[in-house]
Design an enzyme around this catalytic site. Structure first.
Site, PDB file in Angstrom:
ATOM      1  N   CYS A  47     123.131  23.078  -3.487  1.00 16.47           N
ATOM      2  CA  CYS A  47     122.637  22.711  -2.148  1.00 16.47           C
ATOM      3  C   CYS A  47     122.824  23.849  -1.155  1.00 16.47           C
ATOM      4  CB  CYS A  47     123.359  21.451  -1.660  1.00 16.47           C
ATOM      5  SG  CYS A  47     123.027  21.076   0.059  1.00 16.47           S
ATOM      6  N   CYS A  52     118.984  22.967  -0.966  1.00  9.27           N
ATOM      7  CA  CYS A  52     118.619  22.291   0.291  1.00  9.27           C
ATOM      8  C   CYS A  52     118.729  23.172   1.531  1.00  9.27           C
ATOM      9  CB  CYS A  52     119.517  21.077   0.523  1.00  9.27           C
ATOM     10  SG  CYS A  52     120.037  20.213  -0.944  1.00  9.27           S
ATOM     11  N   LYS A  55     116.543  26.433   1.579  1.00 11.24           N
ATOM     12  CA  LYS A  55     115.148  25.937   1.529  1.00 11.24           C
ATOM     13  C   LYS A  55     114.713  25.428   2.906  1.00 11.24           C
ATOM     14  CE  LYS A  55     114.455  21.998   1.376  1.00 11.24           C
ATOM     15  NZ  LYS A  55     114.642  21.082   0.269  1.00 11.24           N
ATOM     16  N   TYR A 182     109.489  17.532  -6.083  1.00 13.85           N
ATOM     17  CA  TYR A 182     110.080  17.978  -4.817  1.00 13.85           C
ATOM     18  C   TYR A 182     109.896  19.490  -4.633  1.00 13.85           C
ATOM     19  CZ  TYR A 182     112.894  13.699  -4.152  1.00 13.85           C
ATOM     20  OH  TYR A 182     113.326  12.426  -3.941  1.00 13.85           O
ATOM     21  N   GLU A 186     107.584  21.509  -1.954  1.00 12.56           N
ATOM     22  CA  GLU A 186     108.259  22.179  -0.835  1.00 12.56           C
ATOM     23  C   GLU A 186     107.956  23.676  -0.831  1.00 12.56           C
ATOM     24  OE1 GLU A 186     111.935  19.063  -0.140  1.00 12.56           O
ATOM     25  OE2 GLU A 186     112.372  20.918  -1.194  1.00 12.56           O
ATOM     26  N   HIS A 442     108.565   5.392  24.360  1.00 13.22           N
ATOM     27  CA  HIS A 442     107.212   5.912  24.506  1.00 13.22           C
ATOM     28  C   HIS A 442     107.216   7.207  25.317  1.00 13.22           C
ATOM     29  CE1 HIS A 442     102.876   5.682  24.710  1.00 13.22           C
ATOM     30  NE2 HIS A 442     102.944   5.887  26.012  1.00 13.22           N
ATOM     31  N   GLU A 447     107.898   5.204  17.642  1.00 16.75           N
ATOM     32  CA  GLU A 447     107.596   3.892  18.220  1.00 16.75           C
ATOM     33  C   GLU A 447     106.640   3.101  17.325  1.00 16.75           C
ATOM     34  OE1 GLU A 447     105.278   3.752  21.948  1.00 16.75           O
ATOM     35  OE2 GLU A 447     104.717   5.824  21.581  1.00 16.75           O
TER      36      GLU A 447
END
Ligand code: NDP
Length: 453
Positions: A47, A52, A55, A182, A186, A442, A447
């Site tokens: 990682c 991760c 990346k 993945y 990516e 908003h 939302e």
């Protein structure tokens, strides 16, 4: 603390200083155990060092390509913009080194002894280090992670994996990426944003098999629009180096073509070879993974395993939870803790990213029979003003019998950020009515979650 023994050099010896191993070791030590950890590469594991974290930094760097294009419509004119790969690469690698230091400090501050060498199990409770030193431990934790699978096509050794992608001397003009999961999506996004000609080649007929069909189709559509080329039901026959650099690549469905780089992203294999596990009697699965029970214990009483090496769910936060639960169970003195592997949210950092929690529409229909699906298909405000024809999709799946939300799936800018909060609600078993009762913020994309009809 429930179990320690002075008959051994250590209460716990962890093999592998990645996310799971580091968490388990420092928590065990904080509980009072005498702990050592061995790491043959760099402290931090996949990682932090080659996954991760770097990346995500590349994803940020790459996305500036769109922001710099869109900024004109917001009144910004930037002349002479230029991208320099080596600057991004080196800054990312420097930060990886900083993080490696931070992880090392964490271990040292918790009095975990670090051996920067390979460790193998050579007898009951015995570990032999790369330099020949033998140590003993009451408990051994395998946290050795996984490595990229390299398919057996002729010339596969000429291809890189994601490990090498962070260190390229220069960006390829044309890259062929094998896989549809993945890493393929990516890195296809990263290379494409950075101006490479990207071709994704997948053996099957769909990308990201475990994700909801709606968001998968949307990613394919947007990625194609952005210039990424896809080939499905296609396999590699050979990769041959060309005299003038680059490679000739022969795929099953077309003539030989030339590419500057080939990258395999076709899954990851647990690192269990050469660790002495077979001799120790540890049971392994078909993919070489260490088989464990819900408390991460193997069939051998004093040997445990957490993280990718167990091939349960190959995600960093899951490895961390497994490491924490293991250490609390063995050394915390309380009740045993098992990790709940259900309802784990996840994300793909493509351009735009995907995020999901719970069941896909297909899974929910199979499992529950009757489901209600709510959909919001919209163009984010920023994309409207930017003149970017890129729509987002948020999908909510509810159990029709009780209104409970059983899955949420999104493809949208910042979808992973929205999903982390939404996942709490799904995990907590909230209903569509609970979402409806919440006032919208908003104007936001999030939302949509409380406004779906
Ligand atoms: P994935 O499992 O995501 O995808 C593997 C892809 O390769 C699939 O398209 C699969 O096809 C294909 N494939 C599998 N075996 C072969 C083969 N022998 N030859 C050709 N194609 C093959 O793996 P990745 O390598 O992309 O990533 C590994 C793991 O790392 C992920 O599963 C994930 O857990 C983790 N990861 C998580 C990230 C995140 O959280 N954002 C980012 C990167 C990695 P098919 O669908 O037909 O099986």
């Amino acid at each position: 603390m429930s179990e320690t023994s002075s008959d051994f050099d250590y209460d716990l010896f962890t093999i592998g200083a990645g996310s799971g191993g580091v968490r388990a070791s420092r928590v065990a030590s904080a509980h009072g155990a005498k702990v050592a950890i061995a790491e043959e590469h760099r402290v931090g594991g996949t990682c932090v060092i080659r996954g991760c974290v770097p990346k995500k930094m590349l994803v940020y760097g790459a996305h500036f390509a769109e922001d710099l294009e869109d900024c004109r419509r917001f009144g910004w004119e930037i002349e002479g913009k230029r991208f320099d790969w080596k600057t991004l690469r080196d800054n990312v690698l420097d930060d990886v080194t900083r993080l490696e230091g931070a992880y090392t400090n964490t271990l040292e501050n918790h009095d975990v002894e670090i051996f920067k060498q390979r460790a193998t199990i050579t007898g009951p409770n015995e570990i032999t280090l790369g330099d020949g030193t033998k140590v003993t431990a009451k408990h051994i934790l395998i946290a050795t992670g996984a490595h990229p699978r390299m398919p057996e096509c002729q010339g596969a050794e000429h291809a890189i994996s994601s490990n090498e992608a962070f260190h390229l001397d220069e960006l390829p003009k044309k890259i062929i990426i094998a896989g549809g999961g993945y890493i393929a999506n990516e890195f296809a996004g990263i290379f494409n944003e950075l101006g490479c000609d990207v071709h994704v080649v997948n053996r099957g007929d769909r990308l990201l098999r475990s994700y909801d069909e709606g968001v998968r189709d949307r990613l394919l559509q947007i990625s194609t629009m952005k210039g990424i080329k896809f080939r499905f039901n296609t396999t590699f026959e050979y990769i041959k180096p060309c005299d003038d650099g680059g490679f000739f690549v022969k795929l099953s469905d077309c003539d030989e073509e030339k590419a500057d780089l080939v990258m395999f992203a076709v899954g990851r294999i647990p690192n269990t070879k050469g660790l002495g596990l077979e001799a120790a009697g540890v049971e392994l699965g078909d993919n070489g993974e260490v088989k464990v029970d819900r408390f991460s214990k193997t069939n051998v009483d004093h040997i445990y395993a957490v993280g990718d090496v167990t091939d349960r769910v190959q995600l960093t936060p899951v490895a961390i939870r497994e490491g924490q639960a293991f250490a609390d169970t063995l050394f915390g003195g309380g009740d045993p803790v098992a990790v709940d592997h259900s309802c784990i949210p996840s994300a793909v950092f493509s351009h735009p990213p995907i995020a999901a929690v719970g069941m896909t529409e297909g899974e929910a229909k199979n499992k529950l029979g009757s489901v209600k699906v709510y959909l919001s298909d919209f163009r984010p405000m920023k994309n409207v003003l930017a003149g970017r024809n890129e729509r987002s999709l948020i999908k909510m799946i509810c159990d029709a019998s009780n209104d409970k939300i059983v899955g949420i799936h999104m493809i949208a800018p910042d979808a992973p950020e929205m999903m982390q909060a939404a996942a709490i609600a799904v995990k907590a078993g909230l209903t569509k009515a609970d979402f409806d009762a919440t006032t919208a913020i908003h104007p936001t994309m999030a939302e949509e979650l409380v406004l779906m009809k």
